[in-house]
Write an enzyme that holds these catalytic residues in place. Structure first.
Site, PDB file in Angstrom:
ATOM      1  N   ARG A   1     -47.439  31.532  73.366  1.00 35.28           N
ATOM      2  CA  ARG A   1     -46.948  30.665  72.296  1.00 35.28           C
ATOM      3  C   ARG A   1     -46.885  29.219  72.778  1.00 35.28           C
ATOM      4  NH1 ARG A   1     -42.997  30.621  67.998  1.00 35.28           N
ATOM      5  NH2 ARG A   1     -43.009  28.476  67.247  1.00 35.28           N
TER       6      ARG A   1
ATOM      7  N   ARG B   1     -49.574  30.327  65.556  1.00 35.30           N
ATOM      8  CA  ARG B   1     -48.912  30.770  66.793  1.00 35.30           C
ATOM      9  C   ARG B   1     -49.317  32.200  67.112  1.00 35.30           C
ATOM     10  NH1 ARG B   1     -43.772  29.712  63.233  1.00 35.30           N
ATOM     11  NH2 ARG B   1     -45.412  28.435  62.378  1.00 35.30           N
TER      12      ARG B   1
ATOM     13  N   ASP C   1     -44.249  34.648  67.068  1.00 34.63           N
ATOM     14  CA  ASP C   1     -43.034  33.962  66.640  1.00 34.63           C
ATOM     15  C   ASP C   1     -41.941  35.011  66.472  1.00 34.63           C
ATOM     16  OD1 ASP C   1     -41.400  31.877  65.773  1.00 34.63           O
ATOM     17  OD2 ASP C   1     -41.863  32.280  63.666  1.00 34.63           O
TER      18      ASP C   1
ATOM     19  N   ASP D   1     -37.822  35.259  65.525  1.00 32.02           N
ATOM     20  CA  ASP D   1     -36.627  34.558  65.079  1.00 32.02           C
ATOM     21  C   ASP D   1     -35.454  35.526  64.968  1.00 32.02           C
ATOM     22  OD1 ASP D   1     -37.731  31.997  64.780  1.00 32.02           O
ATOM     23  OD2 ASP D   1     -38.568  32.533  62.825  1.00 32.02           O
TER      24      ASP D   1
END
Length: 281
Positions: free
Chosen positions: A201, A210, A213, A215
């Site tokens: 990344r 990307r 990812d 989160d």
């Protein structure tokens, strides 16, 4: 939550800042409050449905005797961590480590450290739109499971979604994960960023392409608002690619700010999108 209490277990170890403590050793007294559901054991009268406190005592004794730390804070942390990782039924622990012979050159009974540690439930969003997208998402799951204090407990199906934002790029493959972790939110964020980096990344363009990812969407019911970390993720109500896979594994998880279930947030977002399409006609 029910509790099994191991009170004032006397042990001997070699922990301390001073050379004499590490060489001569001294007595340590440990109290462990172990939180779990004992209802099934209470009905079956079967040790397999509970926690063997004899084994727990031996584990504590082994840690105190064989490890060597400067601080009793570190000793308490290791005891809590090893107990939680060893016993599957254990949900949390309170650990008190007393040091009755602390070298402070004053009259006192004891010095003690008390800590509380728990398993935490968190929900993550994962996505990729570069290279082997599914391979990157599988890599994230494998790396999370490889962490000694974290385990993936649910995985959504992966869905193909259009990119978010105004950057021209390939479609994303997105999913959602449920995890159990002993990490704090800040420690979890650090581990996730490390996994992203291992997957190649690069943070070059905001909302840009990307390889991976990850989160943090929710962490228990806590609310964190710092410069580096915001929980719940502030974009959750706006992102279909987050809510759709999340609703598949946690439809009734309640958003601690909006006080609405994930499935409700998804329905509201879909309704807004549908209204927007009607306005365009």
């Amino acid at each position: 939550m029910d509790t099994i209490i191991i009170k004032d277990l006397e042990t001997f170890g070699y922990h301390g800042v001073f050379e004499e403590e590490a060489f001569l050793g001294q007595k340590f007294i440990v109290t462990a409050e172990l939180f779990l559901d004992t209802r099934k054991a209470g009905k079956t009268d079967d040790l397999q449905d509970s926690l063997d406190y004899g084994v727990a005592c031996q584990l504590i004794k082994k840690i105190v005797k064989t490890e060597r730390y400067h601080l009793i804070e570190r000793l308490a942390e290791e005891i809590a961590n090893q107990l939680l990782l060893t016993f599957n039924l254990l949900q949390g622990v309170d650990i008190t480590v007393k040091k009755p012979w602390a070298p402070v050159l004053l009259s006192m009974d004891t010095v003690a450290v008390r800590i509380s540690r728990r398993w935490h439930k968190a929900y993550l969003s994962i996505g990729s739109n570069l290279g082997d997208k599914e391979g990157h998402l599988d890599f994230a799951i494998d790396q999370l499971n490889a962490l000694p204090d974290t385990k993936v407990t649910a995985v959504s199906d992966f869905i193909v979604t259009e990119p978010y934002g105004n950057v021209d790029q390939d479609d994303f493959l997105n999913g959602a994960l449920e995890i159990q972790t002993l990490k704090t939110p800040e420690e979890l964020l650090e581990s996730l960023m490390s996994i992203e980096k291992q997957a190649g990344r690069e943070r070059l363009i905001h909302w840009g392409p990307r390889t991976l990812d990850i989160d943090i969407l929710f962490y228990d019911d806590v609310i964190v608002m710092t410069e580096d970390l915001k929980i719940p993720h502030v974009e959750i109500p706006k992102r279909q690619f987050v809510l759709e896979p999340l609703a598949a594994i946690a439809p009734y998880h309640i958003h601690p700010v909006y006080r609405k279930a994930v499935v409700e947030l998804l329905e509201e977002l879909n309704a807004r999108c549908e209204d927007g399409k009607k306005d365009d006609r």
